[in-house]
Design a protein around this motif. Structure first.
Motif, mmCIF file in Angstrom:
data_model
loop_
_atom_site.group_PDB
_atom_site.id
_atom_site.type_symbol
_atom_site.label_atom_id
_atom_site.label_comp_id
_atom_site.label_asym_id
_atom_site.label_seq_id
_atom_site.Cartn_x
_atom_site.Cartn_y
_atom_site.Cartn_z
ATOM 1 N N PRO A 169 -8.169 2.751 -34.523
ATOM 2 C CA PRO A 169 -7.691 2.460 -35.872
ATOM 3 C C PRO A 169 -7.017 3.680 -36.500
ATOM 4 C CG PRO A 169 -9.987 1.829 -35.621
ATOM 5 C CD PRO A 169 -9.610 2.567 -34.386
ATOM 6 N N TYR A 172 -8.942 6.200 -38.873
ATOM 7 C CA TYR A 172 -9.627 7.431 -38.421
ATOM 8 C C TYR A 172 -8.772 8.646 -38.744
ATOM 9 C CZ TYR A 172 -12.724 4.589 -35.456
ATOM 10 O OH TYR A 172 -13.629 3.699 -34.975
ATOM 11 N N HIS A 189 -9.927 16.697 -32.683
ATOM 12 C CA HIS A 189 -11.249 16.249 -33.145
ATOM 13 C C HIS A 189 -11.433 14.743 -33.028
ATOM 14 C CE1 HIS A 189 -11.267 19.954 -36.023
ATOM 15 N NE2 HIS A 189 -11.525 20.282 -34.772
ATOM 16 N N ILE A 190 -10.345 14.005 -33.226
ATOM 17 C CA ILE A 190 -10.499 12.557 -33.353
ATOM 18 C C ILE A 190 -9.876 11.807 -32.179
ATOM 19 C CG2 ILE A 190 -10.246 10.601 -34.921
ATOM 20 C CD1 ILE A 190 -11.610 12.963 -36.240
ATOM 21 N N PRO A 193 -11.149 12.744 -28.310
ATOM 22 C CA PRO A 193 -12.501 12.245 -27.989
ATOM 23 C C PRO A 193 -12.593 10.724 -27.964
ATOM 24 C CG PRO A 193 -12.609 13.926 -29.684
ATOM 25 C CD PRO A 193 -11.169 13.650 -29.475
ATOM 26 N N VAL A 194 -11.850 10.078 -28.873
ATOM 27 C CA VAL A 194 -11.962 8.620 -28.940
ATOM 28 C C VAL A 194 -11.327 7.959 -27.713
ATOM 29 C CG1 VAL A 194 -11.162 6.585 -30.198
ATOM 30 C CG2 VAL A 194 -12.222 8.454 -31.432
ATOM 31 N N ILE A 278 -12.797 0.504 -29.043
ATOM 32 C CA ILE A 278 -13.772 1.481 -29.472
ATOM 33 C C ILE A 278 -15.153 0.914 -29.248
ATOM 34 C CG2 ILE A 278 -14.536 2.901 -31.379
ATOM 35 C CD1 ILE A 278 -11.665 3.372 -30.501
ATOM 36 N N ARG A 280 -18.330 1.124 -30.619
ATOM 37 C CA ARG A 280 -18.875 1.712 -31.831
ATOM 38 C C ARG A 280 -20.365 1.891 -31.727
ATOM 39 N NH1 ARG A 280 -15.778 1.087 -36.953
ATOM 40 N NH2 ARG A 280 -13.733 0.387 -36.367
ATOM 41 N N ALA B 86 -13.967 3.990 -41.417
ATOM 42 C CA ALA B 86 -13.345 5.021 -40.577
ATOM 43 C C ALA B 86 -14.316 6.123 -40.191
ATOM 44 C CB ALA B 86 -12.111 5.605 -41.276
ATOM 45 N N PHE B 88 -16.124 8.333 -37.550
ATOM 46 C CA PHE B 88 -15.698 8.698 -36.206
ATOM 47 C C PHE B 88 -16.774 8.271 -35.211
ATOM 48 C CE2 PHE B 88 -13.890 12.175 -38.984
ATOM 49 C CZ PHE B 88 -12.733 11.457 -39.247
ATOM 50 N N PRO B 89 -16.439 7.386 -34.270
ATOM 51 C CA PRO B 89 -17.473 6.772 -33.437
ATOM 52 C C PRO B 89 -18.125 7.753 -32.466
ATOM 53 C CG PRO B 89 -15.294 6.087 -32.723
ATOM 54 C CD PRO B 89 -15.112 6.869 -33.983
ATOM 55 N N HIS B 90 -17.433 8.868 -32.177
ATOM 56 C CA HIS B 90 -17.995 9.794 -31.192
ATOM 57 C C HIS B 90 -18.830 10.891 -31.829
ATOM 58 C CE1 HIS B 90 -14.246 11.355 -32.729
ATOM 59 N NE2 HIS B 90 -14.614 12.559 -32.368
ATOM 60 N N MET B 91 -18.965 10.849 -33.159
ATOM 61 C CA MET B 91 -19.762 11.885 -33.820
ATOM 62 C C MET B 91 -21.033 11.271 -34.395
ATOM 63 S SD MET B 91 -17.037 14.038 -36.043
ATOM 64 C CE MET B 91 -15.444 14.521 -35.426
ATOM 65 N N TYR B 99 -17.918 16.627 -41.475
ATOM 66 C CA TYR B 99 -16.553 16.841 -40.985
ATOM 67 C C TYR B 99 -15.603 17.478 -42.008
ATOM 68 C CZ TYR B 99 -12.157 16.261 -38.620
ATOM 69 O OH TYR B 99 -10.948 16.522 -38.046
ATOM 70 N N ARG B 102 -16.152 21.011 -41.953
ATOM 71 C CA ARG B 102 -15.679 21.645 -40.723
ATOM 72 C C ARG B 102 -14.194 21.994 -40.867
ATOM 73 N NH1 ARG B 102 -15.734 18.440 -34.970
ATOM 74 N NH2 ARG B 102 -14.604 19.972 -33.729
ATOM 75 N N GLY B 133 -22.095 3.489 -34.505
ATOM 76 C CA GLY B 133 -22.298 2.197 -33.850
ATOM 77 C C GLY B 133 -23.717 1.685 -33.938
#
Lengths: 280, 378
Positions: A169, A172, A189-190, A193-194, A278, A280, B86, B88-91, B99, B102, B133
């Protein structure tokens, strides 16, 4: 009544036996070459058939005496690694741009590239590719091989990665932008990794492709000192054109191990996916 | 000071769509402000232009006393919560909340402490190590709010903050959001297409249509005195009854009945002029018996809405035409379809529209003027 039931049961059992016999045959068809690859290198007189090996490690010793065997594997690593890095980096950037920026005729462009790419590294363009490399002074250079192979792999890589980028999306990135992240930070950062599973997939796929490519390095590299394993394999024949099965089987095993190990490693670390989306 | 001032703001997209049309608006410091309108009215574009995700084609945006029209979003000192949050799915939740810090190059320990403290305020402490998630919708929303709070922005921008929650959770989140905004006292602008949400949450509402603002006012003003027939039809869980009428001196001929014109419009209408008579279903009283000064018609539909019912009557409007009038009837007094009923407007609750605009005695113009000193309760 009972007669009928018994007959149905027999038919059921027979059908099941038939199915398993068929599956075994299919399995054998695919498993036998692998089995050969696992036994022949350890046999002191390997044949093209499969037999219980008379165990020896002499074949490996002989192979190590061959001046080009190990160097060629290192060469393969260089070519595959270099190409994979180029393909992943450029495909990621291109896919990101194509996914986010409105380009007129974008889909047509992608399909066209995809279609042409199968020709670029194929036999059809052997002569012009050689000519091009010659003019650019890229004959007998690893860089030349890497560039040609990257060019051939990029369209498909962009195609796969664009799907991953599309599935990410934009909110992000916008969210990160509102917090003040720069374009590079957003990428690092986004986005990366995604879409990491996509990058891993494309990287592994590029390595496997280069690893198995014979034609391009065979054409563009002159001496055996830079040749990758796929080309050196071709030289493991006796003067009379007879394959030296001991060397060939041993080398084949060494040749296939790195790619197999890489698959296992990357799949356990990142997981393969050929589609975006994704988790999630 | 973190008031938001928009001057002649215009946004034209490359495809020629005019999403914002010379729009003026002032949002006071600490105000909870709603942008309300049907889809495609430009409300989200307006929010994104304040955030800096869209650049204005013309006009200016300032936040506090800084002109930010051409600043990138990161330098506007705003935080935005997106419709899909929004996250961040990996954090982890912790890294998500931290963030913004950061990006501002706050050290790891300091930003994790800040994230933990913010999470604690919103009751998220137990979830710090989870991934988005693994959270429910309501929790995700609170993480997104925490992330926005962590960087102490001057302005919060919320895009459809409640629309991703299920109905039950939405009420809870609404109360939570309103309390949070009160406690933080930070200027907050949110976008919604749900008029009930706007009425419930906002200190003031801007109702938008076609890239323009049709009315700005407190929920009470917008609900009681819609400035035009568009707002009248959009605001309220049941749209206002709008019945064609004609002026006869101090009276209005509405569907064959003479009703007294509202006091504040008397003298502002000319005899014989066609107008629209507006009254909310909540401000009509239903009677099964004939009463003077009532519209009358046949009950067509009765919709049970819990503690009250919405009754639709077909009122003959002359020329064989019938117009539908809706009235709210408390429970236990519902008529049956086919009955004849009489409805009386409550005094002081009916409005008159001429050419779609409210005719009013007050000096308040129908085009919103910037207000100052709003939000005494904020």
């Amino acid at each position: 009544m009972r007669d009928q039931a018994a007959r149905a049961a027999v038919r059921h059992v027979l059908a099941r036996i038939g199915r398993y016999v068929f599956l075994c045959l299919v399995l054998a068809f695919f498993a036998l070459p692998l089995l050969w690859l696992a036994t022949a290198p350890f046999d002191d007189t390997p044949t093209i058939g499969i037999s219980l090996p008379r165990f020896t490690l002499d074949n490996f010793r002989t192979l190590l005496d061959n001046p080009y065997a190990l160097t060629s594997l290192v060469n393969s690593v260089w070519l595959a690694g270099g190409t994979a890095v180029l393909v992943v980096v450029f495909a990621a950037l291109a896919a990101y741009a194509l996914s986010r920026v409105r380009v007129p005729g974008r889909d047509g462009l992608l399909y066209g590239l995809l279609l042409l790419s199968s020709i670029v590294t194929g036999t059809a363009t052997m002569v012009p590719l050689f000519e091009l490399a010659f003019r650019l002074n890229l004959i007998d250079s690893r860089l030349g091989v890497i560039l040609v192979l990257s060019g051939g792999l990029l369209p498909a890589a962009i195609f796969i990665l664009k799907d991953f980028m599309d599935a990410t999306p934009t909110s992000y990135e916008e969210s990160a932008r509102v917090f003040g992240a720069s374009a590079l930070q957003i990428m690092r950062h986004i986005v990366v990794p995604v879409v990491r599973p996509g990058l891993a997939t494309v990287g592994v796929w590029a390595v496997a492709n280069v690893w198995g490519n014979f034609l391009v390095p065979f054409l563009l590299l002159r001496g055996p000192d830079k040749a990758p394993a796929a080309v050196i394999m071709y030289t493991l024949y006796t003067e009379g054109g007879q394959a030296d099965l001991r060397l060939l089987s041993t080398f084949s095993l060494l040749y296939s191990l790195p790619v197999a190990l890489m698959f296992v490693f990357v799949s356990s670390r990142y997981g393969f996916r050929f589609h975006g989306g994704i988790k999630r | 000071m973190s008031a938001i001032t928009l001057r002649e703001l215009t946004k034209v997209y490359p495809n020629g769509v005019r999403a914002l049309d010379t729009l003026d608006l002032e949002i006071a410091d600490g105000e909870f402000f709603a942008l309300l309108g049907p889809s495609g009215c430009g409300k989200t574009t307006l929010l994104r232009t304040i955030a800096g995700l869209e650049l204005a084609s013309a006009g200016s945006v300032s936040i506090g006393d800084r002109a930010v029209t051409n600043l990138p979003p990161g330098q506007r000192d705003v935080a935005m919560v997106f419709q899909d949050y929004a996250l961040f799915p990996h954090m982890t939740v912790r890294d998500n909340i931290a963030y913004p810090l950061r990006i501002k190059k706050v050290g790891r320990t300091a930003r994790h402490d800040k994230a933990a403290a913010t999470a604690d305020e919103l009751g998220l402490s137990a979830l710090l190590d989870r991934r988005p998630g693994q959270l429910s919708g309501g929790q995700q929303q609170r993480v997104a709010l925490a992330r926005a709070m962590a960087c102490h922005p001057q302005v919060f921008l919320l895009d459809e903050p409640l629309s991703n929650l299920d109905a039950r959770l939405r009420l809870e989140a609404r109360t939570f959001l309103k309390r949070l905004q009160r406690e933080l006292g930070v200027t907050t602008v949110f976008v919604t297409h749900d008029q009930a949400e706007a009425l419930a949450l906002a200190d003031r509402i801007a109702v938008m249509e076609g890239g323009r603002i049709r009315q700005v006012g407190t929920p009470t003003e917008v609900f009681r005195r819609p400035a035009n027939t568009f707002v009248a039809g959009f605001i309220g869980s049941t749209p206002m009854n709008l019945v064609p009428a004609r002026v006869h001196g101090d009276e209005l001929a509405v569907a064959g009945v003479r009703l007294p014109a509202p006091e504040d419009v008397r003298g502002r209408l000319s005899d014989g002029e066609p107008v629209v008579y507006g009254v909310r279903p909540e401000y009509l009283d239903y009677s099964p018996e004939p009463v003077p000064g009532a519209l009358t018609g046949q009950v067509v539909v009765v919709e049970n809405l819990g503690s009250f019912s919405l009754v639709s009557l077909d009122v003959p409007a002359g020329d064989d035409a019938a117009t539908s009038v809706q009235v709210v009837v408390p429970e236990g007094r519902e008529p049956a379809p086919g009955d004849t009923g009489w409805v009386v407007p409550r005094p002081g609750r009916s409005l008159v529209y001429r050419d779609g605009e409210l005719v009013t005695g007050a000096a308040a113009p129908s085009v919103p003027a910037p207000r100052t000193g709003v939000g005494a309760d904020a």
